[in-house]
Motif scaffolding. Structure first.
Motif, PDB file in Angstrom:
ATOM      1  N   GLY A 299      23.724   6.919  12.372  1.00 12.38           N
ATOM      2  CA  GLY A 299      24.143   5.984  13.065  1.00 12.38           C
ATOM      3  C   GLY A 299      24.910   6.901  14.560  1.00 12.38           C
ATOM      4  N   LEU A 300      25.425   8.170  14.358  1.00 11.73           N
ATOM      5  CA  LEU A 300      25.636   8.881  15.528  1.00 11.73           C
ATOM      6  C   LEU A 300      24.686   9.098  16.596  1.00 11.73           C
ATOM      7  CD1 LEU A 300      28.430  11.427  14.107  1.00 11.73           C
ATOM      8  CD2 LEU A 300      28.943   9.519  15.558  1.00 11.73           C
ATOM      9  N   GLN A 301      23.483   9.461  15.896  1.00 15.64           N
ATOM     10  CA  GLN A 301      22.531   9.867  16.538  1.00 15.64           C
ATOM     11  C   GLN A 301      21.686   8.653  17.350  1.00 15.64           C
ATOM     12  OE1 GLN A 301      19.742  13.300  15.043  1.00 15.64           O
ATOM     13  NE2 GLN A 301      20.865  12.575  13.169  1.00 15.64           N
ATOM     14  N   ILE A 302      21.772   7.638  16.632  1.00 12.01           N
ATOM     15  CA  ILE A 302      21.112   6.240  17.281  1.00 12.01           C
ATOM     16  C   ILE A 302      22.155   5.882  18.688  1.00 12.01           C
ATOM     17  CG2 ILE A 302      21.167   3.588  17.350  1.00 12.01           C
ATOM     18  CD1 ILE A 302      20.540   3.785  14.438  1.00 12.01           C
ATOM     19  N   VAL A 303      23.388   6.222  18.662  1.00 12.38           N
ATOM     20  CA  VAL A 303      24.158   6.014  19.604  1.00 12.38           C
ATOM     21  C   VAL A 303      24.044   7.182  20.988  1.00 12.38           C
ATOM     22  CG1 VAL A 303      26.647   6.126  20.563  1.00 12.38           C
ATOM     23  CG2 VAL A 303      26.062   5.147  18.581  1.00 12.38           C
ATOM     24  N   ALA A 304      23.727   8.367  20.387  1.00 14.08           N
ATOM     25  CA  ALA A 304      23.498   9.571  21.185  1.00 14.08           C
ATOM     26  C   ALA A 304      22.207   9.125  22.243  1.00 14.08           C
ATOM     27  CB  ALA A 304      23.587  10.841  20.534  1.00 14.08           C
ATOM     28  N   PHE A 305      21.003   8.932  21.535  1.00 11.56           N
ATOM     29  CA  PHE A 305      19.942   8.826  22.195  1.00 11.56           C
ATOM     30  C   PHE A 305      19.812   7.425  22.814  1.00 11.56           C
ATOM     31  CE2 PHE A 305      18.294  11.667  18.583  1.00 11.56           C
ATOM     32  CZ  PHE A 305      17.696  12.490  19.566  1.00 11.56           C
ATOM     33  N   VAL A 306      20.490   6.374  22.727  1.00 16.73           N
ATOM     34  CA  VAL A 306      20.669   5.388  23.480  1.00 16.73           C
ATOM     35  C   VAL A 306      21.471   5.615  24.644  1.00 16.73           C
ATOM     36  CG1 VAL A 306      21.741   3.212  23.748  1.00 16.73           C
ATOM     37  CG2 VAL A 306      20.532   3.602  21.664  1.00 16.73           C
ATOM     38  N   MET A 307      22.492   6.418  24.444  1.00 18.30           N
ATOM     39  CA  MET A 307      23.320   6.817  25.887  1.00 18.30           C
ATOM     40  C   MET A 307      22.691   8.011  26.695  1.00 18.30           C
ATOM     41  SD  MET A 307      27.090   7.026  24.194  1.00 18.30           S
ATOM     42  CE  MET A 307      27.794   7.161  25.821  1.00 18.30           C
ATOM     43  N   LEU A 308      21.930   8.850  26.128  1.00 23.09           N
ATOM     44  CA  LEU A 308      21.541  10.130  26.685  1.00 23.09           C
ATOM     45  C   LEU A 308      20.761   9.541  28.072  1.00 23.09           C
ATOM     46  CD1 LEU A 308      20.727  12.497  24.097  1.00 23.09           C
ATOM     47  CD2 LEU A 308      22.515  12.890  26.205  1.00 23.09           C
ATOM     48  N   PRO A 309      19.771   8.632  28.065  1.00 20.47           N
ATOM     49  CA  PRO A 309      18.829   8.382  29.286  1.00 20.47           C
ATOM     50  C   PRO A 309      19.723   7.745  30.422  1.00 20.47           C
ATOM     51  CG  PRO A 309      18.015   7.400  27.133  1.00 20.47           C
ATOM     52  CD  PRO A 309      19.212   7.870  26.853  1.00 20.47           C
ATOM     53  N   ASN A 310      20.749   7.273  30.151  1.00 21.85           N
ATOM     54  CA  ASN A 310      21.523   6.727  31.281  1.00 21.85           C
ATOM     55  C   ASN A 310      22.956   7.415  31.562  1.00 21.85           C
ATOM     56  OD1 ASN A 310      19.778   4.220  30.959  1.00 21.85           O
ATOM     57  ND2 ASN A 310      20.939   3.910  28.951  1.00 21.85           N
ATOM     58  N   ILE A 311      23.067   8.751  31.124  1.00 19.45           N
ATOM     59  CA  ILE A 311      24.373   9.437  31.624  1.00 19.45           C
ATOM     60  C   ILE A 311      24.032  10.228  32.874  1.00 19.45           C
ATOM     61  CG2 ILE A 311      25.637  11.252  30.682  1.00 19.45           C
ATOM     62  CD1 ILE A 311      25.756   9.801  27.955  1.00 19.45           C
ATOM     63  N   GLY A 312      25.130  10.442  33.786  1.00 17.36           N
ATOM     64  CA  GLY A 312      25.066  11.320  34.796  1.00 17.36           C
ATOM     65  C   GLY A 312      26.040  12.368  34.673  1.00 17.36           C
ATOM     66  N   ASN A 313      26.745  11.937  33.751  1.00 17.01           N
ATOM     67  CA  ASN A 313      28.011  12.977  33.611  1.00 17.01           C
ATOM     68  C   ASN A 313      27.674  14.076  32.714  1.00 17.01           C
ATOM     69  OD1 ASN A 313      30.705  13.805  31.739  1.00 17.01           O
ATOM     70  ND2 ASN A 313      31.602  12.596  33.440  1.00 17.01           N
ATOM     71  N   VAL A 314      27.967  15.385  33.465  1.00 21.58           N
ATOM     72  CA  VAL A 314      27.548  16.502  32.804  1.00 21.58           C
ATOM     73  C   VAL A 314      28.105  16.831  31.291  1.00 21.58           C
ATOM     74  CG1 VAL A 314      27.550  19.002  33.096  1.00 21.58           C
ATOM     75  CG2 VAL A 314      27.060  17.466  34.991  1.00 21.58           C
ATOM     76  N   LEU A 315      29.504  16.756  31.314  1.00 21.83           N
ATOM     77  CA  LEU A 315      30.242  16.928  30.025  1.00 21.83           C
ATOM     78  C   LEU A 315      29.697  15.980  28.991  1.00 21.83           C
ATOM     79  CD1 LEU A 315      33.919  17.669  31.513  1.00 21.83           C
ATOM     80  CD2 LEU A 315      32.097  19.351  30.515  1.00 21.83           C
ATOM     81  N   LEU A 316      29.839  14.641  29.199  1.00 24.41           N
ATOM     82  CA  LEU A 316      29.276  13.710  28.280  1.00 24.41           C
ATOM     83  C   LEU A 316      27.959  13.881  27.668  1.00 24.41           C
ATOM     84  CD1 LEU A 316      30.071  11.223  26.703  1.00 24.41           C
ATOM     85  CD2 LEU A 316      29.356   9.849  28.509  1.00 24.41           C
ATOM     86  N   PHE A 317      26.944  14.194  28.768  1.00 24.62           N
ATOM     87  CA  PHE A 317      25.632  14.438  28.101  1.00 24.62           C
ATOM     88  C   PHE A 317      25.721  15.660  27.147  1.00 24.62           C
ATOM     89  CE2 PHE A 317      21.452  16.827  28.682  1.00 24.62           C
ATOM     90  CZ  PHE A 317      20.676  15.785  28.809  1.00 24.62           C
ATOM     91  N   GLN A 318      26.333  16.904  27.551  1.00 25.51           N
ATOM     92  CA  GLN A 318      26.344  18.003  26.613  1.00 25.51           C
ATOM     93  C   GLN A 318      27.161  17.434  25.486  1.00 25.51           C
ATOM     94  OE1 GLN A 318      27.070  21.959  28.908  1.00 25.51           O
ATOM     95  NE2 GLN A 318      28.061  20.554  30.309  1.00 25.51           N
ATOM     96  N   ALA A 319      28.008  16.799  25.456  1.00 23.69           N
ATOM     97  CA  ALA A 319      28.699  16.346  24.289  1.00 23.69           C
ATOM     98  C   ALA A 319      28.000  15.714  23.156  1.00 23.69           C
ATOM     99  CB  ALA A 319      30.164  15.502  24.401  1.00 23.69           C
ATOM    100  N   LEU A 320      27.058  14.718  23.682  1.00 24.54           N
ATOM    101  CA  LEU A 320      25.957  13.849  22.902  1.00 24.54           C
ATOM    102  C   LEU A 320      24.824  14.816  22.280  1.00 24.54           C
ATOM    103  CD1 LEU A 320      25.648  10.825  25.166  1.00 24.54           C
ATOM    104  CD2 LEU A 320      26.827  10.960  23.017  1.00 24.54           C
ATOM    105  N   ILE A 321      24.548  15.781  23.142  1.00 27.07           N
ATOM    106  CA  ILE A 321      23.476  16.822  22.661  1.00 27.07           C
ATOM    107  C   ILE A 321      24.184  17.715  21.345  1.00 27.07           C
ATOM    108  CG2 ILE A 321      22.578  19.183  23.171  1.00 27.07           C
ATOM    109  CD1 ILE A 321      20.983  16.671  24.375  1.00 27.07           C
ATOM    110  N   LEU A 322      25.426  18.036  21.629  1.00 30.27           N
ATOM    111  CA  LEU A 322      26.031  18.786  20.486  1.00 30.27           C
ATOM    112  C   LEU A 322      26.345  17.938  19.342  1.00 30.27           C
ATOM    113  CD1 LEU A 322      28.544  20.621  22.602  1.00 30.27           C
ATOM    114  CD2 LEU A 322      26.486  21.862  21.675  1.00 30.27           C
TER     115      LEU A 322
END
Length: 431
Positions: A299-322
């Protein structure tokens, strides 16, 4: 009367073994120094790591029966010889400037040692911690993740002081000693052993001990539907995690403009979240259950992969990767405990070995998907869409395996409820 060993020292022995073989993930420290000293191409040097990682999962499956038959001590000692001599042998290969021998020692021998060393202590730990299966396996597997964090700076300093060849000698001997020390104490508990106070807590009703779904051999387990559902979930989880690990630095620089230093920091944080996720998610699973934890992973990874292509915020991008990396580590640490829940501890080591084939296969699939898509589209963005589909499939499987578990538990309860009436009917017929 023979004194029962301390289970926390058993856990420490397992961590010592896992720390040693986990050093395999520090391989990138050697690449540039070997290339500079030997003149070998980076891709040629990387073949050794690829061979070792591929054999890690394959040899775990191959040696699973050996671990069950010979026990954790002999298995760990075998791992000490294979992994220790593989590492030290790599130093000799560099000394005589033989790429073929380097691939044979670091790749083949270390890979075989990696697989048997990984599974050797796990089934034993599960038996020592019937009340805390998740925590126990989480501690050991966290040791595996921490191995690279400890080895990387140590190896870098040794290379600077003594050179690459001598560094392999020193570390190979050190791994051998550490694994043998762990093997010297590790042993399975007595039959039906429980920690002090656990039986009384169960008898008094203070603690409810959930029974394993079944007690199956490895051959019986692979014939079940739930084995292949768990195998499929692990394959997707491993593929997603290793995909991120393989391209985290260039991907973060390209998509959100991280500097090289910032990307290196992200890679370091990924190591911490990989190890921390192994312990944290495993400990949580003791309270909410392994099926729930795996559903949360996807469930968490679905949210992360959906959000990653549309994120420009550096901290949020890294948080989703982590987040993705923590789920990757947590998948490994929860696997042995989940195996115990589903198939019992009768041949846990062998079943664990079979399921770790996903480690080797995912290590091929994840990087292959990202490299092919990047090459054909000149972008990392389509990779996220592919993994949205894959992780969604895994999420669906996690729901199906929960339903399968409830179905089997229901059948078991039905048998218990009908057994007394059948016995009464038999007594009435005899009278």
């Amino acid at each position: 009367m023979k004194k029962t060993k301390n289970r926390w020292l058993i856990a420490l022995a397992a961590i010592a073994i896992q720390l040693s073989i986990g050093a395999a993930y520090a391989y990138s420290v050697y690449t540039t120094p070997i290339s500079s000293e030997m003149g070998w191409e980076a891709k040629e040097i990387t073949y050794a790591f690829t061979i070792m990682m591929a054999l890690g999962g394959i040899s775990a499956a191959f040696f699973g029966g050996f671990v069950e038959k010979k026990g954790p001590r002999k298995s760990a000692i075998l791992a000490a010889f294979l992994f220790g001599f593989g590492q030290a042998g790599a130093g000799f290969a560099i000394h005589i400037e033989s790429l073929g021998l380097f691939l044979l020692t670091y790749g083949l021998l270390s890979g075989l040692g990696l697989g048997v060393g990984y599974i050797a202590p796990i089934s034993t730990l599960v038996k020592w911690f019937p009340d805390r299966r998740g925590l126990a396996t989480g501690m050991a597997v966290m040791g595996f993740g921490a191995g690279a964090l400890i080895t990387a700076p140590v190896a870098a300093n040794l290379i600077g002081s003594f050179g690459v060849s001598t560094t392999f000698y020193i570390l190979g001997i050190s791994y051998f000693i550490l694994i043998v020390l762990g093997a010297s104490y590790i042993a399975p508990p007595p039959a039906d052993w429980m920690p002090q106070g656990m039986q009384q807590a169960i008898d008094s009703g203070k603690k409810v001990m959930k029974k394993d779904l079944a007690q199956l051999t490895a051959k019986e387990a692979v014939k079940t539907r739930r084995f292949w559902m768990l195998w499929s979930m692990m394959l997707i989880n491993v593929s997603a995690g290793i995909m991120i690990i393989s391209v985290a630095s260039p991907m973060s620089q390209e998509l959100i403009g991280l500097s090289a230093a910032g990307a290196a920091t992200l890679v370091g944080l990924m190591g911490i979240f990989n190890g921390g996720g192994r312990l944290g998610w495993a400990a949580i699973s003791d309270y909410i259950g392994r099926p729930t934890v795996y559903t949360i992973f996807f469930g968490l990874q679905i949210v992360a992969f959906v959000m990653l292509p549309n994120i420009g915020n550096v901290l949020l991008f890294q948080a989703l990767i982590l987040v993705i990396i923590s789920c990757y580590g947590g998948g490994f640490s929860n696997l042995p405990a989940f195996i115990g829940d589903l198939f019992g501890t009768r041949q846990l080591g062998a079943i664990h070995g079979y399921l770790l084939t996903t480690w080797s296969l995912g290590g091929i699939i994840g990087p292959a998907i990202v490299s092919q898509i990047r090459e054909r589209t000149d972008s990392y963005l389509p990779v996220f869409y592919v993994f949205i589909v894959l992780v969604s499939i895994a999420f669906l499987i996690s729901l199906l395996i929960r339903r399968d578990i409830k179905r089997i538990e229901g059948q078991g309860q039905e048998l218990k409820e009908t057994a007394p009436s059948k016995e009464l009917h038999l007594q009435e017929s005899n009278s």
